[in-house]
Design a protein around this motif. Structure first.
Motif, short mmCIF file in Angstrom:
data_model
loop_
_atom_site.label_atom_id
_atom_site.label_comp_id
_atom_site.label_asym_id
_atom_site.label_seq_id
_atom_site.Cartn_x
_atom_site.Cartn_y
_atom_site.Cartn_z
N CYS A 208 0.85 -1.18 0.00
CA CYS A 208 0.00 0.00 0.00
C CYS A 208 0.88 1.24 0.00
O CYS A 208 2.07 1.17 0.34
CB CYS A 208 -0.95 0.00 1.18
N ALA A 209 0.31 2.35 -0.40
CA ALA A 209 1.09 3.59 -0.48
C ALA A 209 0.27 4.73 0.11
O ALA A 209 -0.93 4.83 -0.13
CB ALA A 209 1.45 3.89 -1.92
N TYR A 218 0.32 14.35 -7.09
CA TYR A 218 -0.56 13.18 -7.17
C TYR A 218 -0.68 12.67 -8.59
O TYR A 218 -0.59 11.48 -8.85
CB TYR A 218 -1.94 13.52 -6.59
N ILE A 222 0.60 8.63 -9.40
CA ILE A 222 -0.35 7.51 -9.46
C ILE A 222 0.06 6.46 -10.48
O ILE A 222 0.10 5.26 -10.18
CB ILE A 222 -1.77 8.04 -9.82
N LEU A 225 2.83 4.34 -9.32
CA LEU A 225 2.43 3.44 -8.24
C LEU A 225 1.66 2.24 -8.78
O LEU A 225 1.89 1.10 -8.37
CB LEU A 225 1.56 4.19 -7.22
N VAL A 230 0.97 -1.46 -6.89
CA VAL A 230 0.04 -1.10 -5.81
C VAL A 230 -1.35 -0.98 -6.41
O VAL A 230 -1.55 -0.27 -7.40
CB VAL A 230 0.45 0.23 -5.14
N GLU A 232 -5.40 0.02 -6.79
CA GLU A 232 -6.12 1.29 -6.59
C GLU A 232 -6.68 1.45 -5.19
O GLU A 232 -6.70 2.54 -4.63
CB GLU A 232 -7.26 1.40 -7.59
N ILE A 235 -4.02 2.72 -2.51
CA ILE A 235 -3.30 3.98 -2.64
C ILE A 235 -4.09 5.03 -1.87
O ILE A 235 -5.24 5.34 -2.20
CB ILE A 235 -3.16 4.39 -4.13
N ARG A 268 -9.05 6.95 -0.78
CA ARG A 268 -8.51 5.85 -1.59
C ARG A 268 -8.58 6.30 -3.04
O ARG A 268 -9.59 6.87 -3.45
CB ARG A 268 -9.37 4.59 -1.45
N TYR A 269 -7.54 5.99 -3.79
CA TYR A 269 -7.52 6.40 -5.19
C TYR A 269 -8.75 5.88 -5.92
O TYR A 269 -9.36 6.59 -6.71
CB TYR A 269 -6.23 5.91 -5.86
#
Lengths: 279, 329
Positions: A208-209, A218, A222, A225, A230, A232, A235, A268-269
């Protein structure tokens, strides 16, 4: 858990120490005269009152201690932060909060945890870092990638290097560019923060990030990542917005139909990727 | 609900009776000729057939500027303690009553706002029926809005008076001698087509991302914010502090803010999340028609028509909902 009312009386606090970190950024250690009304979760924010100046949202840079102290890392920029930078040790300020959701620390359990900080974004992530170091055995690995504009404005560098030397944290530093006078800085990558992610491969679902930095960070982080594996859902992005009330009333901070102040500031993304203007 | 008949020539006495419960305010004309809600001195001040006031009654519940905290060096920050005078707000149209009902949902929901509640509890609402014009599209799908304490409907030679709440009944108790029983059945009206459309849009969450109307609006918008100032459900506020020059005292207050203003989405460091007018319109649209947070899916437009009347460049967000707008989406 309920955040305080937007018009509640701030908890009085005294400035215990002021440590100048760079030309425009200082670490203020405050001593609160009362306990916070709820347990602080890293990534939450407080509203700092500087008397006769006003109130600003700040994400604490450490975990509030048993003795009622708390650290705020603040850059001098606007009206209130300029007044804060003119205060002296012993001066009184006020604190309300904590507000917002904070990082989902329980969801990080057992995972490879990557913290990505850009510039002043190191402050909220330092609080998360302290939490994770305190519960280090809960996570599989812990990596901090931190990018600053240039070596002279890298915050907490010696502290972070000391932590890395204990072996409990993997630390990767980068600067956007090297200035002439700083050629002798210790090993440090030169390039934007996402360049540190090049070639990194993590285990999807087990990594996780947490990301915090200036707004443009950002968008450019993304993709790297996701490419690094990682997913979605894992993140976590700490978003910045203009949060005046902290309780979803004043309506400055909406991200889509969410409020950054009470539904966030950590998202969360997956939940915000389709919202225009979120990132 | 029992309706009583109040003849025109008893209105003055009726108002005298109401003013025993608080200071009487209602639609009046200022010396500048503007129709506003303000104190009513005599019956003749009242505009019984007004269309709409410039500023909606939200000003009674959320004043344009309201002190929330005081600061002194000795006492630190303290809550102000100002008693709210009781006000009888007479002549509120159904759309404005709907506006107050929306504000109640925002400010008296799961996180009641102390300042709003104090003012809300100190106000008695006396509704009044109206004749719609070409600018408005009333939401009232029931003839008597439920949040009025009393409601008056225009009928020939007088009004039909209904007590909606127990507070309203209490007020009518002392006024019985002015009222006659009535068998008149007031007309009911069907919901306006535009309001039906707005409710559909709110339910479906349509954002019209590709409509060319956004660019057309943005190109001529002056960012004056009049549409928001005069909106009965716009409540965005800023929190500011006014410190004395020596820093020893200060007032913290909340003040009406405006999503059409450039600074609305700006954060420290200068980043602006809504730097251009198109984005600010989107934000306004999202809030007004689709709702934020716990009120997502609840449209805030009550169809009062004020924004259409006051916009100096004739911007009308409801064009998005007409067939042309739809075809563009």
């Amino acid at each position: 858990m309920h955040a305080p009312e937007f018009d509640s009386v701030p908890i009085p606090a005294r400035i215990q120490t002021i440590q100048q970190l760079t030309a425009d950024t200082a670490l203020f250690r405050l001593k609160l005269e009362e306990k916070l009304p709820s347990v602080f979760i890293p990534g939450q924010f407080i509203q700092l009152s500087v008397p006769a100046g006003g109130e600003i949202p700040i994400s604490p840079a450490d975990l509030p201690a048993e003795d009622g102290t708390m650290e705020l890392c603040v850059r001098r920029f606007g009206h209130v932060t300029s007044l804060l930078h003119r205060t002296k040790e012993g001066d009184q300020v006020g604190i309300r909060g904590p507000f917002g959701n904070g990082f989902p620390v329980d969801a990080m359990s057992g995972k490879d945890v990557l913290l990505l900080a850009g510039g002043l974004g190191i402050a909220p992530l330092r609080s998360l870092l302290f939490h994770l170091l305190r519960h280090r055995s809960d996570v599989r690995s812990l990596t901090l990638m931190y990018g600053a504009r240039e070596p002279a404005v890298m915050l907490f560098k010696n502290e972070l290097l000391d932590l890395a030397n204990t072996g409990s944290l993997r630390l990767l530093l980068t600067v956007d560019f090297l200035t002439e006078t700083c050629q002798t800085e210790p090993a440090c990558n030169v390039g934007l923060l996402p360049t540190l992610l090049k070639g990194v491969q993590l285990e999807p679902g087990h990594s996780c990030a947490a990301v915090c930095g200036p707004p443009p960070l950002y968008r450019c982080t993304i993709d790297e990542l996701l490419r690094a594996g990682v997913v979605e859902d894992n993140i976590y992005l700490s978003l910045e917005r203009r949060m005046k009330c902290g309780v979803g009333l004043c309506c400055h901070c909406a991200v889509g139909q969410y409020f950054c102040c009470c539904d966030g500031p950590v998202f969360r993304y997956r939940d915000i990727k389709d919202i225009p203007g979120a990132l | 609900m029992v309706r009583h008949f109040l003849p025109d020539n008893s209105l003055g006495q009726f108002l005298d009776g109401l003013s025993l419960f608080g200071a009487l305010h209602g639609p009046v004309r200022t010396t500048e000729g503007v129709e506003v809600f303000g104190p009513v001195r005599t019956e003749s001040d009242l505009l019984l057939n007004y269309r709409r006031t410039l500023i909606p009654p939200k000003k009674y519940l959320l004043p344009p500027r309201q002190t929330i905290l005081n600061y002194t060096v000795a006492a630190g920050y303290t809550l102000p303690d100002e008693p709210e005078p009781h006000i009888i707000l007479f002549g509120v149209h159904p759309c404005d009553l709907q506006g107050i009902a929306y504000l109640d949902r925002v400010f008296l929901g799961d996180r009641p706002d102390r300042l709003y509640r104090r003012r809300r509890e100190a106000i008695t609402l006396v509704g009044l029926s109206c004749e719609p014009d070409e600018f408005c599209f009333c939401t009232s799908d029931e003839n008597i809005p439920r949040n009025a304490d009393l409601f008056l409907q225009h009928v020939e030679h007088g009004f039909l008076v209904s007590a909606v709440t127990s507070k309203g009944e209490e007020m009518l108790d002392g006024l019985g001698k002015l009222l006659a029983s009535s068998r008149i059945t007031p007309q009911t009206s069907a919901e306006h087509r535009m309001m039906t459309r707005i409710r559909e849009v709110a339910r479906s969450g349509k954002t019209f991302p590709d409509s060319p109307l956004w660019e057309r609006f943005a190109a001529r918008c002056l960012s004056c914010g009049a549409c928001s100032v005069c909106c009965p459900t716009c409540y965005c506020f800023d929190v500011l502090e006014n410190g004395a020059l020596d820093g020893t005292t200060a007032d913290r207050f909340r003040e009406w803010d405006n999503c059409l203003f450039r600074a609305h989405g700006e954060v420290a460091g200068g980043t602006n999340f809504r730097p251009d007018r198109r984005e600010r319109f989107h934000y306004r649209y999202l809030h007004k028609y689709l709702g934020f947070g716990t009120l997502a899916g609840v449209p805030a437009c009550v169809g009062c028509g004020r924004c259409r009347v006051v916009c100096p460049v004739d911007i009308d967000l409801t064009e998005l909902f007409t067939e042309d707008g739809d075809a563009c989406s």
